[in-house]
Design an enzyme around this catalytic site. Structure first.
Site, short mmCIF file in Angstrom:
data_model
loop_
_atom_site.label_atom_id
_atom_site.label_comp_id
_atom_site.label_asym_id
_atom_site.label_seq_id
_atom_site.Cartn_x
_atom_site.Cartn_y
_atom_site.Cartn_z
N SER A 1 -8.47 25.78 -44.02
CA SER A 1 -9.23 24.90 -43.27
C SER A 1 -10.35 25.61 -42.38
CB SER A 1 -8.12 24.40 -42.02
OG SER A 1 -9.23 23.65 -41.20
N HIS B 1 -10.30 22.81 -47.20
CA HIS B 1 -9.98 21.91 -46.24
C HIS B 1 -11.05 21.63 -45.30
CE1 HIS B 1 -7.08 19.04 -44.73
NE2 HIS B 1 -7.52 19.42 -43.42
N ASP C 1 -12.33 19.68 -42.00
CA ASP C 1 -11.74 18.44 -41.00
C ASP C 1 -12.83 18.01 -40.28
OD1 ASP C 1 -8.90 19.17 -40.95
OD2 ASP C 1 -9.30 21.07 -40.40
N MET D 1 -13.79 15.50 -37.11
CA MET D 1 -13.35 14.61 -36.17
C MET D 1 -14.40 14.08 -35.32
SD MET D 1 -11.07 18.01 -34.52
CE MET D 1 -9.92 18.66 -35.85
N HIS E 1 -10.75 15.94 -44.79
CA HIS E 1 -9.88 15.01 -43.76
C HIS E 1 -10.47 14.37 -42.73
CE1 HIS E 1 -6.27 15.90 -40.88
NE2 HIS E 1 -6.24 14.61 -41.20
N MET F 1 -10.67 12.36 -39.69
CA MET F 1 -10.05 12.17 -38.42
C MET F 1 -11.10 11.23 -37.67
SD MET F 1 -8.02 15.52 -37.84
CE MET F 1 -9.08 16.63 -38.72
N MET G 1 0.69 15.16 -41.64
CA MET G 1 0.21 16.09 -40.47
C MET G 1 1.68 16.75 -39.94
SD MET G 1 -2.87 16.22 -40.44
CE MET G 1 -2.83 17.27 -38.84
N ASP H 1 -0.27 19.84 -43.16
CA ASP H 1 -1.39 20.46 -42.46
C ASP H 1 -1.26 20.41 -40.95
OD1 ASP H 1 -3.81 20.75 -41.34
OD2 ASP H 1 -4.82 18.79 -41.72
C1 DX5 Z 1 -6.02 19.70 -37.19
C2 DX5 Z 1 -6.52 19.87 -38.45
C3 DX5 Z 1 -6.25 20.92 -39.37
C4 DX5 Z 1 -6.36 22.27 -38.37
C5 DX5 Z 1 -5.04 23.39 -39.02
O1 DX5 Z 1 -6.24 18.52 -36.81
O2 DX5 Z 1 -6.29 18.81 -39.36
O3 DX5 Z 1 -6.63 21.05 -40.61
O4 DX5 Z 1 -7.46 23.05 -38.90
O5 DX5 Z 1 -5.17 24.51 -38.29
P1 DX5 Z 1 -4.05 25.27 -38.38
O6 DX5 Z 1 -3.59 25.93 -39.43
O7 DX5 Z 1 -4.45 26.38 -37.27
O8 DX5 Z 1 -2.78 24.56 -37.47
ZN ZN Z 2 -6.85 19.01 -41.36
#
Ligand code: DX5
Ligand code: ZN
Length: 215
Positions: free
Chosen positions: A7, A32, A34, A36, A65, A67, A136, A174
């Site tokens: 990620s 990956h 993310d 948000m 991903h 969110m 998750m 994740d």
């Molecule tokens: C959290 C994200 C993850 C995050 C994971 O909301 O979806 O993908 O980057 O990070 P680590 O591996 O540090 O938990």
């Molecule tokens: Zn993620």
């Protein structure tokens, strides 16, 4: 063969290109990404322009991903920016089947994601329709949290449901995954492993190699 999906949320954005190159050279095949929106989760990360920009420099498989609230509003944009797979949260929309169909119409792989509080049974009606379920293992929103072990029980349940239906489903985990607990995630039934802080702290190449050895 299990897959590591680093990620980039934990990357150093000043050196993002260099770090992606380093991941590739260490043997990574997935990235990956993310996204948000500050509504579905409390934080805000990055979106289409960043994806489009890194798309120009790498052939890695982009595992995006989302969110974000009402992901159906942005599927076409994320597809166009270079996503290969789009995961969205079933808690974020009333239009789950339509959103899956939209992703497939854009020619991309579709995944549904569940938060720690959402039961495995909530994903069951969609298993035949998707390429991946992302379970998750922390509350979405931030990297660097600790894995919630109970979430792995849902991985086992979903793997069992998929097997019973004869589906070749990807199950991704994740949140809070490191080289000490990755084997328990694989044992539970996950085959795509996200790791952020455990990859980008200290030496990226060494961290990737340590993960790949355990997959
Ligand atoms: C959290 C994200 C993850 C995050 C994971 O909301 O979806 O993908 O980057 O990070 P680590 O591996 O540090 O938990
Ligand atoms: Zn993620």
């Amino acid at each position: 063969m299990n897959i590591l999906s680093p990620s980039i949320l934990s990357a150093d954005f000043w050196k993002l290109g260099e770090q992606i190159r380093e991941l590739e050279q260490a043997g990574v095949t997935y990235l990956h990404v993310d996204v948000m929106d500050g509504l579905f989760v409390p934080s805000i990360s990055y979106g289409m322009p960043v994806i489009a920009s890194i798309r120009k420099g790498t052939d890695l498989f982009f595992d995006v991903h989302l969110m974000i609230e009402k992901p159906e509003r942005y599927i076409a944009d994320f597809a166009k920016s270079g996503a290969d797979l789009i995961n969205f949260h079933i808690e974020a929309t009333k239009h789950i089947e339509e959103t899956i169909a939209q992703i497939h119409r854009a020619g991309k792989k579709a995944g549904i994601t569940i938060k720690p509080g959402t039961p495995a049974s909530a994903a069951e009606p969609y298993l035949e329709l998707v390429d991946m379920v992302l379970v998750m293992t922390v509350e979405p929103g931030f990297g660097g949290q600790k894995l919630i072990p109970e979430c792995l029980e849902k991985v086992t349940l979903i793997r069992k449901m998929a097997d019973e239906k004869g589906l070749d489903l990807d199950i991704e985990v994740d949140g809070g995954i490191n080289t000490d607990n990755v084997e328990s995630a694989v044992l539970a039934g996950a085959n795509v492993i996200v790791a952020g802080s455990a990859i980008f702290r200290d030496n990226v190449t060494e961290n990737v190699k340590a993960f790949l050895k355990k997959l």
